[in-house]
Motif scaffolding. Structure first.
Motif, short mmCIF file in Angstrom:
data_model
loop_
_atom_site.label_atom_id
_atom_site.label_comp_id
_atom_site.label_asym_id
_atom_site.label_seq_id
_atom_site.Cartn_x
_atom_site.Cartn_y
_atom_site.Cartn_z
N HIS A 50 0.82 -1.21 0.00
CA HIS A 50 0.00 0.00 0.00
C HIS A 50 0.86 1.26 0.00
O HIS A 50 0.85 2.01 -0.97
N TYR A 73 -3.71 -2.59 7.38
CA TYR A 73 -4.11 -3.50 6.31
C TYR A 73 -3.68 -4.90 6.71
O TYR A 73 -2.62 -5.09 7.32
N CYS A 87 -5.44 -2.29 -1.55
CA CYS A 87 -4.19 -2.32 -2.31
C CYS A 87 -4.03 -3.72 -2.90
O CYS A 87 -4.90 -4.56 -2.75
#
Length: 107
Positions: A50, A73, A87
């Motif tokens: 990301h 994430y 992402c």
């Protein structure tokens, strides 16, 4: 496919990679993270896809996911699949524990 060997026996590999501690390795020009959970080893790109945050400082949850310290994430350690966030997937590498040590395979 290239392979890299770490340690010289299963016991030496366990000493090199303490349980649930992410270690940073440099394989040729590529920096990766290696993690042992019990007798299972995971190898993955060392930065989040990301924003490039270091995953060496990441947390591991009980579902076998690595959690990026920047935006939380989550990625599956086995497959690299993004589980939460926005992402691409995390690049993961095959590992194999042998009597000679830990093999890590790269593309």
């Amino acid at each position: 496919m290239k392979q890299f060997l770490f340690g010289n026996s299963p016991d030496s590999v366990n000493d090199l990679f303490p349980d649930r501690v992410i270690k940073r390795l440099l394989l040729d020009e590529e920096e990766i993270g290696v993690l042992r959970i019990g007798n299972t080893f995971f190898a993955f790109q060392s930065s989040c896809p990301h924003r490039g945050a270091s995953l060496i400082q990441a947390h591991i949850n009980g579902q076998g996911e690595i959690i990026c310290p920047l935006h939380q994430y989550r990625f599956d350690l086995k497959t690299g699949q993004l589980k939460m966030g926005f992402c691409g997937d995390l690049k993961v590498f095959q590992t194999q524990l042998t009597e000679e040590g830990l093999l890590v395979f790269t593309q």
